[in-house]
Motif scaffolding. Structure first.
Motif, PDB file in Angstrom:
ATOM      1  N   PRO A   1       0.839  -1.203   0.000  1.00 13.43           N
ATOM      2  CA  PRO A   1       0.000   0.000   0.000  1.00 13.43           C
ATOM      3  C   PRO A   1       0.874   1.252   0.000  1.00 13.43           C
ATOM      4  O   PRO A   1       1.932   1.278   0.632  1.00 13.43           O
ATOM      5  CB  PRO A   1      -0.796  -0.118   1.298  1.00 13.43           C
ATOM      6  N   ARG A   2       0.440   2.276  -0.728  1.00  7.43           N
ATOM      7  CA  ARG A   2       1.202   3.520  -0.861  1.00  7.43           C
ATOM      8  C   ARG A   2       0.297   4.718  -0.669  1.00  7.43           C
ATOM      9  O   ARG A   2      -0.814   4.731  -1.158  1.00  7.43           O
ATOM     10  CB  ARG A   2       1.782   3.637  -2.282  1.00  7.43           C
ATOM     11  N   ARG A   3       0.817   5.730  -0.031  1.00  7.96           N
ATOM     12  CA  ARG A   3       0.103   7.004   0.066  1.00  7.96           C
ATOM     13  C   ARG A   3       0.637   7.890  -1.057  1.00  7.96           C
ATOM     14  O   ARG A   3       1.617   8.597  -0.877  1.00  7.96           O
ATOM     15  CB  ARG A   3       0.329   7.653   1.420  1.00  7.96           C
ATOM     16  N   TRP A   4      -0.002   7.812  -2.218  1.00  9.19           N
ATOM     17  CA  TRP A   4       0.431   8.616  -3.366  1.00  9.19           C
ATOM     18  C   TRP A   4       0.100  10.088  -3.121  1.00  9.19           C
ATOM     19  O   TRP A   4       0.866  10.959  -3.517  1.00  9.19           O
ATOM     20  CB  TRP A   4      -0.272   8.148  -4.637  1.00  9.19           C
ATOM     21  N   GLY A   5      -1.053  10.342  -2.526  1.00  5.85           N
ATOM     22  CA  GLY A   5      -1.468  11.695  -2.190  1.00  5.85           C
ATOM     23  C   GLY A   5      -1.703  12.583  -3.400  1.00  5.85           C
ATOM     24  O   GLY A   5      -1.596  12.161  -4.553  1.00  5.85           O
ATOM     25  N   THR A   6      -2.005  13.826  -3.115  1.00  2.00           N
ATOM     26  CA  THR A   6      -2.261  14.784  -4.199  1.00  2.00           C
ATOM     27  C   THR A   6      -0.993  15.073  -4.989  1.00  2.00           C
ATOM     28  O   THR A   6      -1.067  15.363  -6.177  1.00  2.00           O
ATOM     29  CB  THR A   6      -2.855  16.097  -3.642  1.00  2.00           C
ATOM     30  N   GLU A   7       0.153  14.974  -4.337  1.00  2.00           N
ATOM     31  CA  GLU A   7       1.418  15.187  -5.054  1.00  2.00           C
ATOM     32  C   GLU A   7       1.636  14.096  -6.098  1.00  2.00           C
ATOM     33  O   GLU A   7       2.026  14.371  -7.237  1.00  2.00           O
ATOM     34  CB  GLU A   7       2.590  15.209  -4.071  1.00  2.00           C
ATOM     35  N   GLY A   8       1.365  12.858  -5.738  1.00  2.00           N
ATOM     36  CA  GLY A   8       1.488  11.752  -6.693  1.00  2.00           C
ATOM     37  C   GLY A   8       0.518  11.906  -7.855  1.00  2.00           C
ATOM     38  O   GLY A   8       0.880  11.684  -9.019  1.00  2.00           O
ATOM     39  N   LEU A   9      -0.705  12.304  -7.547  1.00  2.00           N
ATOM     40  CA  LEU A   9      -1.707  12.527  -8.575  1.00  2.00           C
ATOM     41  C   LEU A   9      -1.260  13.629  -9.537  1.00  2.00           C
ATOM     42  O   LEU A   9      -1.321  13.464 -10.761  1.00  2.00           O
ATOM     43  CB  LEU A   9      -3.052  12.879  -7.946  1.00  2.00           C
ATOM     44  N   ALA A  10      -0.800  14.736  -8.989  1.00  2.00           N
ATOM     45  CA  ALA A  10      -0.327  15.842  -9.833  1.00  2.00           C
ATOM     46  C   ALA A  10       0.859  15.405 -10.689  1.00  2.00           C
ATOM     47  O   ALA A  10       0.934  15.727 -11.883  1.00  2.00           O
ATOM     48  CB  ALA A  10       0.044  17.043  -8.969  1.00  2.00           C
ATOM     49  N   THR A  11       1.764  14.658 -10.109  1.00  2.00           N
ATOM     50  CA  THR A  11       2.957  14.203 -10.827  1.00  2.00           C
ATOM     51  C   THR A  11       2.595  13.296 -11.994  1.00  2.00           C
ATOM     52  O   THR A  11       3.107  13.466 -13.103  1.00  2.00           O
ATOM     53  CB  THR A  11       3.918  13.479  -9.862  1.00  2.00           C
TER      54      THR A  11
END
Length: 183
Positions: free
Chosen positions: A151-161
């Motif tokens: 499991p990973r916390r991609w977060g909003t930063e991951g989404l934006a990236t």
């Protein structure tokens, strides 16, 4: 919208009405039929940027998915995943393509729709981050994605990236098309 088969079972891979036009567009661009070193390098960049063991550039046909760009990092478990070709009902990229939006799954087992996917049991996929590759004609060609076995916390930063990386790759595809060069 949730789709069901005539048997009343939840259809895990959504209906994809754009598949025929996508297949024609992919042929026109010379994409989706063979692996490519430049797209493999782009997949490696996705993996490094996201800090994920797996990444891909995936083009979706009517019956299958083809990872023209693929990265399997040295730290990734050797479980036979990922493969260049997957059935259309495996994984999460077909869902991104059909709904035309990025998808963040921090733990695929938290979602009944995604937990039952074959890549969970067969390949150990636990988290997914993907964005659509939408060309200038509005056709979603496929996805860029990063995958992990934990499991990973991609977060909003991951989404934006992942969205920025998708836009960058679409720009490269358009530049190639404009210059008359095939892929």
């Amino acid at each position: 919208m949730t789709y069901y088969e005539s048997t009343g079972h939840l259809l895990l891979t959504p209906v994809d009405r754009e598949a025929p036009s996508r297949v024609l567009r992919l042929r026109e661009l010379g994409l989706g039929e063979r692996s490519d070193a430049e797209l493999d390098a782009f997949a490696r960049r996705i993996a490094e940027t996201a800090g994920a063991p797996y990444a891909g550039v995936n083009f979706i046909g009517e019956e299958r998915q083809f990872f023209a760009g693929l990265h399997h990092g040295p730290e990734a478990p050797a479980r036979g995943y990922p493969a260049r070709v997957l059935a259309r009902d495996h994984g999460y990229c077909p869902y991104v393509v059909a709904r035309r939006r990025a998808l963040v799954l921090e733990d695929v087992r938290d979602f009944a729709r995604f937990a039952g996917n074959a890549v969970v049991d067969e390949s150990g996929v636990r988290s997914y981050l993907g964005a659509p590759l939408t060309d200038r004609r509005g056709i979603v060609l496929g996805t860029v994605c990063a995958v992990d076995t934990v499991p990973r916390r991609w977060g909003t930063e991951g989404l934006a990236t992942i969205k920025v990386l998708a836009a960058e790759l679409v720009d490269r595809i358009h530049r190639r098309e404009d210059s008359g060069g095939g892929w």
